[in-house]
Design an enzyme around this catalytic site. Structure first.
Site, PDB file in Angstrom:
ATOM      1  N   HIS A 151      -8.623  -0.184   1.404  1.00  0.00           N
ATOM      2  CA  HIS A 151      -8.200   0.242   2.753  1.00  0.00           C
ATOM      3  C   HIS A 151      -9.374   0.926   3.464  1.00  0.00           C
ATOM      4  O   HIS A 151      -9.668   0.643   4.615  1.00  0.00           O
ATOM      5  CB  HIS A 151      -7.073   1.289   2.652  1.00  0.00           C
ATOM      6  CG  HIS A 151      -5.724   0.749   2.288  1.00  0.00           C
ATOM      7  ND1 HIS A 151      -5.171  -0.334   2.913  1.00  0.00           N
ATOM      8  CD2 HIS A 151      -4.804   1.170   1.383  1.00  0.00           C
ATOM      9  CE1 HIS A 151      -3.955  -0.566   2.398  1.00  0.00           C
ATOM     10  NE2 HIS A 151      -3.720   0.347   1.465  1.00  0.00           N
TER      11      HIS A 151
ATOM     12  N   ASP B 127       2.664  -1.325   2.716  1.00  0.00           N
ATOM     13  CA  ASP B 127       1.603  -1.848   3.606  1.00  0.00           C
ATOM     14  C   ASP B 127       2.091  -3.123   4.281  1.00  0.00           C
ATOM     15  O   ASP B 127       1.893  -3.325   5.474  1.00  0.00           O
ATOM     16  CB  ASP B 127       0.336  -2.215   2.805  1.00  0.00           C
ATOM     17  CG  ASP B 127      -0.306  -0.995   2.163  1.00  0.00           C
ATOM     18  OD1 ASP B 127      -0.058   0.111   2.648  1.00  0.00           O
ATOM     19  OD2 ASP B 127      -1.049  -1.178   1.177  1.00  0.00           O
TER      20      ASP B 127
ATOM     21  N   HIS C 203      -7.221   0.069  -4.812  1.00  0.00           N
ATOM     22  CA  HIS C 203      -6.377  -0.217  -3.639  1.00  0.00           C
ATOM     23  C   HIS C 203      -6.808   0.658  -2.441  1.00  0.00           C
ATOM     24  O   HIS C 203      -7.083   0.155  -1.353  1.00  0.00           O
ATOM     25  CB  HIS C 203      -4.923   0.058  -4.028  1.00  0.00           C
ATOM     26  CG  HIS C 203      -3.931  -0.230  -2.953  1.00  0.00           C
ATOM     27  ND1 HIS C 203      -3.117  -1.331  -2.979  1.00  0.00           N
ATOM     28  CD2 HIS C 203      -3.612   0.441  -1.822  1.00  0.00           C
ATOM     29  CE1 HIS C 203      -2.346  -1.334  -1.917  1.00  0.00           C
ATOM     30  NE2 HIS C 203      -2.628  -0.253  -1.197  1.00  0.00           N
ATOM     31  N   GLU C 204      -6.896   1.957  -2.695  1.00  0.00           N
ATOM     32  CA  GLU C 204      -7.232   2.873  -1.592  1.00  0.00           C
ATOM     33  C   GLU C 204      -8.657   2.633  -1.101  1.00  0.00           C
ATOM     34  O   GLU C 204      -8.936   2.733   0.097  1.00  0.00           O
ATOM     35  CB  GLU C 204      -7.055   4.343  -2.019  1.00  0.00           C
ATOM     36  CG  GLU C 204      -5.641   4.729  -2.432  1.00  0.00           C
ATOM     37  CD  GLU C 204      -4.576   4.371  -1.406  1.00  0.00           C
ATOM     38  OE1 GLU C 204      -4.879   4.340  -0.200  1.00  0.00           O
ATOM     39  OE2 GLU C 204      -3.433   4.072  -1.823  1.00  0.00           O
TER      40      GLU C 204
END
Ligand code: ATP
Length: 491
Positions: free
Chosen positions: A333, A404, A329-330
């Site tokens: 981003h 988010d 996930h990170e």
């Protein structure tokens, strides 16, 4: 009422003490008094009345970082206090109040204290919340007493003037008629207006009232009328230069390695207030101490930035499967951010802090005050990068993207409000809910499509970065960029 109760109680106690030799009646009376307090919901009487003066250390304007405009405006206003004769000769209406307006922790109290030091005035500080009691009339009485306290303090300290600082003035000076117990609120505000109207005569020791609020829209218009709070001074969050100055001020008394670039840290702290920066300097010193280091290093300051933004590191450890999802996930981003603005990522981490299980810290190359549509759409794309990444690598999404999406919706609303959407200039309040919803969906949907295309070509890179983040727990922007260029060269 409370005063009456206290008086009656004291009289009864004295009488009982005089006639009785045992302590039993006293105990009974005390218990009865406490029970009465509890059942009537009264607060325990506070015998320290508003405006009681505690000694505060004098500070100068040079101990306040940034805020150049606010300082200049305040200093101009203070001429009224430092040069009263000239002001009178020119027939200028004396200044009675200055309102400092700005977010919490930006230095409003410091400015008021520095104003007292600069003008050689006595300083009395109170908070708006100290005035409001359950009983009509108590607040008004306190306001009256407060002005008396200012005058007495100036006389005792042989000062020519006094500065009365009222923090959270919106509590005491909110729009009249809006509170459920509005009699008390209204009477208190009315009394403040009366006292202020009485200022500015041929007084020996003028009083300047400095109010502070972060909710100027809540103030009663009567308070801001000319002749009351004549000057409104905006105290905003510090810009890059201001943040650097504030950091230097708060690091001044701490041992810091010579290699530390305060400017770099200032760049990492966009939207920090002075209070955040003070806390950052303090946390960095604590981290250095924990590591038994003699001096604060850059890594301590950077970690303190994380701590101030996200909170203390948490002990909780997600299981390996969850950790892998968080890393994916990170990484998503971070990769969208780097694709849109190379060099924009400062750090990627999966260390849980506060409410976040991981996060990407961005490095704004400059402070932004207005945003273009492109900029806002890029922000949405970066926010969606996490969920899209999970979808592409793991084949499903999770609740980890909730905040988010909240932010993406907020930004979309901002786009619509600013007239930057396909709807043109509209009033968001008048817009039918279904149309608003559809427009948000269109804005977010278009970005999602774009991000899916971008990351769809980089699944291998997402996995590579996620593995690295999983292994190291935290990687810097430089490490991330090295891996991206290595991958691009190889690919
Ligand atoms: P609030 O609205 O919450 O009352 P405030 O605007 O009055 O906040 P201050 O109480 O003046 O903020 O600031 C809190 C602390 O933050 C100060 O004691 C100081 O350590 C630090 N600080 C804030 N602004 C500055 C600044 N411009 N320069 C140096 N330190 C600052």
């Amino acid at each position: 009422m409370l005063e009456l109760l206290a008086g009656l109680g004291a009289a009864a106690l004295i009488t009982l003490l005089y006639y009785q030799s045992t302590l039993i009646p006293l105990v009974i009376l005390a218990v009865l008094f406490l029970v009465l307090l509890r059942f009537t919901g009264m607060k325990t009487p506070r015998f320290n009345t508003v405006g009681q003066v505690t000694k505060v250390k004098e500070i100068g304007f040079n101990q306040i970082g940034g805020q150049e405009v606010a300082k200049k405006e305040l200093l101009e206003a203070l001429d009224f206090v430092t040069r009263p004769r000239l002001i009178r000769q020119m027939g200028i209406r004396p200044l009675k109040g200055v309102m400092l307006v700005g977010p919490p922790g930006t230095g409003k109290t410091l400015l008021a204290r520095a104003a007292a030091g600069y003008t050689g005035s006595s300083f009395v500080s109170v908070a708006g919340s100290e005035f409001i009691e359950m009983y009509a009339g108590v607040g008004a009485q306190r306001v009256r007493r407060l002005f008396g306290t200012c005058r007495r303090k100036a006389a005792n300290e042989h000062r020519n003037s006094a500065i009365l600082f009222i923090d959270e003035i919106d509590i005491l000076g909110g729009k009249r008629g809006q509170h459920s117990s509005h009699l008390e609120y209204d009477q208190t505000l009315n009394q403040l207006l009366v006292e202020m109207d009485g200022l500015g005569g041929a007084e020996d020791r003028p009083i300047l009232v400095i109010g502070a609020t972060n909710r100027p829209e809540a103030l009663d218009p009567a308070l801001l009328r000319p002749g009351r709070f004549d000057r409104i001074v905006q105290v905003d969050l510090p810009d890059l230069e201001g943040r650097e100055q504030i950091l230097k001020l708060h690091l001044h008394n701490k041992p810091v390695c010579a290699e530390v670039s305060v400017q770099k840290i200032a760049r990492e702290t966009f939207s920090f207030s002075g209070a955040h920066l003070e806390s950052l300097a303090n946390e960095a010193a604590i981290l250095a101490l924990r590591e038994k280091k003699k001096k604060i290093e850059e890594k301590h300051l950077l970690e303190a930035v994380d701590k101030v933004i996200m909170g203390e590191k948490l002990e909780r450890k997600p299981d390996p499967e969850e950790l892998w999802r968080i890393a994916v996930h990170e990484s998503g981003h971070a990769l969208v951010s780097e694709a849109l603005k190379p060099g924009s990522v400062s750090q990627v981490t999966i260390t849980p802090r506060g409410k976040a299980l991981g996060y990407v810290r961005h490095q704004p190359e400059r402070d932004y005050y207005i945003y273009t549509l492109d900029h806002l759409e890029e922000k949405i794309a970066i926010l969606l990068g996490g969920a899209v990444s999970e979808q592409l690598v793991l084949g499903s999404r999770s609740t980890g993207s909730l905040s988010d999406f909240d932010k993406a919706v907020e930004i979309s609303k901002k786009i619509i409000e600013a007239g930057l959407s396909s709807l043109g200039v509209v009033s968001i309040k008048e817009l039918p809910g279904s149309l608003l919803h559809r427009t948000i969906q269109q804005l977010v949907g278009a970005r999602e499509e774009w991000v899916t295309k971008l990351l769809g070509q980089k699944i291998g890179l997402i996995e590579k970065v996620a593995r690295l983040v999983l292994e190291k727990e935290k990687i810097t922007g430089e490490t991330l960029r090295r891996h991206i260029s290595g991958y691009n060269r190889a690919g």
